[in-house]
Scaffold this motif. Sequence first.
Motif, PDB file in Angstrom:
ATOM      1  N   GLY A  28       2.394   1.792  -3.450  1.00 26.22           N
ATOM      2  CA  GLY A  28       1.344   2.269  -4.377  1.00 26.22           C
ATOM      3  C   GLY A  28       0.735   3.634  -4.086  1.00 26.22           C
ATOM      4  O   GLY A  28       0.828   4.372  -5.270  1.00 26.22           O
ATOM      5  N   ASN A  29       0.700   4.192  -2.852  1.00 28.86           N
ATOM      6  CA  ASN A  29       0.237   5.377  -2.534  1.00 28.86           C
ATOM      7  C   ASN A  29       1.215   6.373  -3.065  1.00 28.86           C
ATOM      8  O   ASN A  29       0.837   7.478  -3.426  1.00 28.86           O
ATOM      9  N   THR A  30       2.317   6.168  -2.777  1.00 32.20           N
ATOM     10  CA  THR A  30       3.719   6.931  -3.151  1.00 32.20           C
ATOM     11  C   THR A  30       3.657   7.199  -4.632  1.00 32.20           C
ATOM     12  O   THR A  30       3.760   8.352  -5.075  1.00 32.20           O
TER      13      THR A  30
ATOM     14  N   ALA B 206       1.152   6.612  -6.587  1.00 29.89           N
ATOM     15  CA  ALA B 206      -0.030   7.192  -7.022  1.00 29.89           C
ATOM     16  C   ALA B 206       0.105   8.976  -6.859  1.00 29.89           C
ATOM     17  O   ALA B 206      -0.587   9.702  -7.603  1.00 29.89           O
ATOM     18  N   LYS B 207       0.825   9.110  -5.894  1.00 37.11           N
ATOM     19  CA  LYS B 207       0.781  10.828  -5.207  1.00 37.11           C
ATOM     20  C   LYS B 207       1.526  11.336  -6.558  1.00 37.11           C
ATOM     21  O   LYS B 207       1.724  12.545  -6.658  1.00 37.11           O
TER      22      LYS B 207
ATOM     23  N   ASP C 185      -7.367   9.964  -7.789  1.00 34.43           N
ATOM     24  CA  ASP C 185      -7.114   9.575  -6.416  1.00 34.43           C
ATOM     25  C   ASP C 185      -7.619   8.152  -6.113  1.00 34.43           C
ATOM     26  O   ASP C 185      -7.612   7.708  -4.857  1.00 34.43           O
ATOM     27  N   GLU C 186      -7.934   7.776  -6.992  1.00 30.79           N
ATOM     28  CA  GLU C 186      -8.544   6.056  -6.413  1.00 30.79           C
ATOM     29  C   GLU C 186      -7.482   5.129  -6.706  1.00 30.79           C
ATOM     30  O   GLU C 186      -7.285   4.705  -7.616  1.00 30.79           O
ATOM     31  N   GLN C 187      -6.743   4.890  -5.815  1.00 27.45           N
ATOM     32  CA  GLN C 187      -5.770   3.853  -5.800  1.00 27.45           C
ATOM     33  C   GLN C 187      -6.581   2.699  -5.995  1.00 27.45           C
ATOM     34  O   GLN C 187      -7.464   2.160  -5.257  1.00 27.45           O
TER      35      GLN C 187
ATOM     36  N   GLN D 263       0.932  -1.050   0.073  1.00 26.48           N
ATOM     37  CA  GLN D 263      -0.152   0.007   0.052  1.00 26.48           C
ATOM     38  C   GLN D 263       0.835   1.154  -0.057  1.00 26.48           C
ATOM     39  O   GLN D 263       0.538   2.099  -0.596  1.00 26.48           O
ATOM     40  N   THR D 264       1.890   1.231   0.838  1.00 23.73           N
ATOM     41  CA  THR D 264       3.064   2.387   0.680  1.00 23.73           C
ATOM     42  C   THR D 264       3.555   2.738  -0.305  1.00 23.73           C
ATOM     43  O   THR D 264       3.428   3.989  -0.834  1.00 23.73           O
TER      44      THR D 264
END
Lengths: 289, 105
Positions: A244-246, A248-249, A283-285, A241-242
Motif C-alpha cells: 500500500g505504501n509503495t 501510494a508513494k 500522504d494519507e494512506q 501495508q508495504t
Amino acid sequence: METCRGKLTAVRGNAVCVFRTAVLVLAWTSALFLEQPDSYLPVADGCRLFVKELGDSRGPTAIVLHGGFGAEHSYLLEAVGTLAKSYRLVLFDQRGSLRSPCAADAISIQKHLDEIESLTADLNLGKVVLIGHSRGAYLALAYQQHPAKVAGLVLLGPPSLKTPSDPDDVALLKKSDDAARAFLQRPAIMLQLKREGLEASGETLTSRQKSFAWRIRLAGANVYHVERWRQVKGGQAFFSQTSGNTAAKSLPASWDFTDGLRSTACPVAVILGSRDRRPRGRDEQDLAP
Amino acid sequence: MNRTWLRDLPQVRLTVLKNAGHNAWIDAPKEFDQALSKAMTWLTLRATKTLTMNQTVRVDGDLWIPRLYLSMAGKHLHPCETAFHPSAARPGARLSIRPGSLNGR
C-alpha cells in the motif's frame, strides 16, 4: 369415484411436473450465477493476479477495484454481490495484495493500471464498467485514459478528486481534515469499546480482546454505525501495508480529475456516505480496507 | 469536499447515503444496494438492442447515426456512444427507432 381418482392423479401429475420444472429452472439459474473457479493471471514483473469471477456471464461486465492501496477484494463481495444477478463481476487482488504476491519494487499506480489492461485483454472483456472503492476509485478515474475501454465508472467513497491548489480548495481540505479527526475521536467509538468491556488498554486485554478493540476502531473509521463493527472485514493479514505504501508513494504530486469529469463522455456514478470522513490527502494512506 | 467538486458535472450522478460512512454498504445496506443497482442500470445497457445498418434513430426528432446500442430501459443513449450526436448524451432525450436507410439522411 373413478373420475375423482382420475382428477386426483392428474392434479398430482401436474404438481410433480411443476416441481420438476421448478427444480430444473433453479438448477439452471444456479449454474448460471455460480461463482467461477478462482484463477490466476500472470502479469509483468513475475507477478500473478488472483482473479475471482461471479455473476451472470451473459450480462455486462464490471471490474471491481478494491481500495487500500494494499487491501484485497473479499471485503467488497458483500458490497457488490447483489449485482451478480444481472452482471458479470470480475474482482481481483491488486499486485502486492494478499493473494497476488509481487515484489515491492514492481508495485506502482501505473502498474495497477496496467493490470486492469491485462485483465480486460486476458478475459476478453471489451468495454467494462469500473467499480472502485476508496483508492480503487482513484484507479478507476486514472484508467479513464483508456476511454474506449470504459463504459462508465461507479465510484464508492472516492478519495479526493483533486489536490487542492487555490485558497478555497485548501480551506475546504482543512475543514474536511478537521471533520475526519473529529469523526475518528467521536464518543460512539469509546462507548462501543465500553459496551464490549474493551475500554482498558495494554496488557490487561487478551489477544482476542485486543483484536476486537482494534476492529472496533477500524469500524469507527469506516462506518458510521460503529455498533456494526463485527461486519467490518479486512485489515491485519488482509492488508499489505508495504504494498500500500509503495503504491501510494508513486501517486503524482498533484492531480485533478474534475476537469476530466467535466469533459468526459462516459457516465460516472458516485455513491458517498454522508458521514464518510476518511482522510483524503495524498500522504494519507487509507486504513484497511 | 468531493461533494462540492462534483456539483454541476454533467456526466456525474451523485448519490449521498444518509448516515453512512466510508463502507456505506454496512451502514445503509438497503439504500446502498438500491443506489448501486440504479447506477449500474444507468451505466450499462440492461435492455440492449443492436441496430442494423438499415435502421435510423431519432433523438428528440433529430436524425442520429446509429451506434451499436440503445438503452431501452433508460430511454437514453449510452453517453459513451454519443460521439456522433451530442444531444444523445442528454438523459431523457426522446428516441424513436425506425427502419430506413442511412443513405436517406
